[in-house]
Enzyme design. Sequence first.
Site, mmCIF file in Angstrom:
data_model
loop_
_atom_site.group_PDB
_atom_site.id
_atom_site.type_symbol
_atom_site.label_atom_id
_atom_site.label_comp_id
_atom_site.label_asym_id
_atom_site.label_seq_id
_atom_site.Cartn_x
_atom_site.Cartn_y
_atom_site.Cartn_z
ATOM 1 N N CYS A 123 0.839 -1.204 0.000
ATOM 2 C CA CYS A 123 0.000 0.000 0.000
ATOM 3 C C CYS A 123 0.871 1.249 0.000
ATOM 4 O O CYS A 123 0.649 2.180 -0.784
ATOM 5 C CB CYS A 123 -0.941 -0.014 1.213
ATOM 6 S SG CYS A 123 -2.126 1.358 1.217
ATOM 7 N N CYS A 124 1.889 1.279 0.878
ATOM 8 C CA CYS A 124 2.796 2.433 0.900
ATOM 9 C C CYS A 124 3.517 2.564 -0.440
ATOM 10 O O CYS A 124 3.804 3.680 -0.890
ATOM 11 C CB CYS A 124 3.819 2.301 2.027
ATOM 12 S SG CYS A 124 3.166 2.601 3.684
ATOM 13 N N CYS A 234 7.722 3.753 6.257
ATOM 14 C CA CYS A 234 6.862 3.596 5.079
ATOM 15 C C CYS A 234 7.663 3.271 3.833
ATOM 16 O O CYS A 234 7.107 2.980 2.793
ATOM 17 C CB CYS A 234 6.043 4.852 4.838
ATOM 18 S SG CYS A 234 7.036 6.306 4.547
HETATM 19 S S1 SF4 Z 1 0.440 4.723 5.631
HETATM 20 FE FE1 SF4 Z 1 0.959 3.335 3.968
HETATM 21 S S2 SF4 Z 1 -0.333 1.523 4.403
HETATM 22 FE FE2 SF4 Z 1 -1.252 3.200 5.538
HETATM 23 S S3 SF4 Z 1 -2.829 4.015 4.146
HETATM 24 FE FE3 SF4 Z 1 -0.936 5.248 3.902
HETATM 25 S S4 SF4 Z 1 0.060 4.354 2.175
HETATM 26 FE FE4 SF4 Z 1 -1.428 2.817 2.899
#
Ligand code: SF4
Length: 248
Positions: A123-124, A234
Amino acid sequence: MTVIDTIAEAEAKALNDKLAGLDLAGRLSLVAGLGGRVVFTTSLGIEDQVISAEIGTHRLPIDIATLETGRLFAETLALIDETEAQYDIHIQRFTPEKADIDAYAAKYGLNGFYESVEARHACCGVRKLKPLARALEGATIWITGLRRGQSANRAETPFAEYDAERHLVKVNPLADWDIEAIKAFVSDNGVPVNPLHARGYPSIGCEPCTRAIKPGEPERAGRWWWEQDETRECGLHVAEEASVVAAQ
Ligand code: SF4
């Protein structure tokens, strides 16, 4: 490492030594005058607000960018507008690609990052690392608000270091500032800050991945709090190999 990398590393070390003897305005002015594209990436955290204030106040030729992940707090989004207005600066928003978000959601679920470190890194990677790569395109200098006191794995943060993966020099002009100095600067200069700081959020990222900390907890304890790894990040500021994995 190539010969060019070796030369760049030596130059970054020399820059590091020069920056050590300057105040914040001097550090930023020096790197702004080095030539090439200089980019400051802001998360709108209190440290980054100090840097934005200095760039705006001294009208420094430094591009300012933020990663608008699509999961930020409303307070953070409002602060982007407020900061631009107060300092007459432009903060360029870099957003994730819709196709990447859709692919992530199909594989892990929209909030799949709670389920595993792999899913969280993915996701990151989509929401932060890929937009960061676009924000830094063509940059020779990347300025960040990293401080040594933020966490144990930032304790050795230099003022300048060569990033061989991104082929640029990363500059951390607040590396030696403590949080009290940051707060004093903000108070003395009327710098706008995220109201969440006063509600127990010293470090603020995406809303679903940030919680308030308890008294005595480390500054970044509220980030990805469900993970056990004390070095969790992250991927923006960790070893390049991990960044590449996350970006994929
Ligand atoms: S911190 Fe990272 S894992 Fe959490 S929503 Fe943001 S991008 Fe996604």
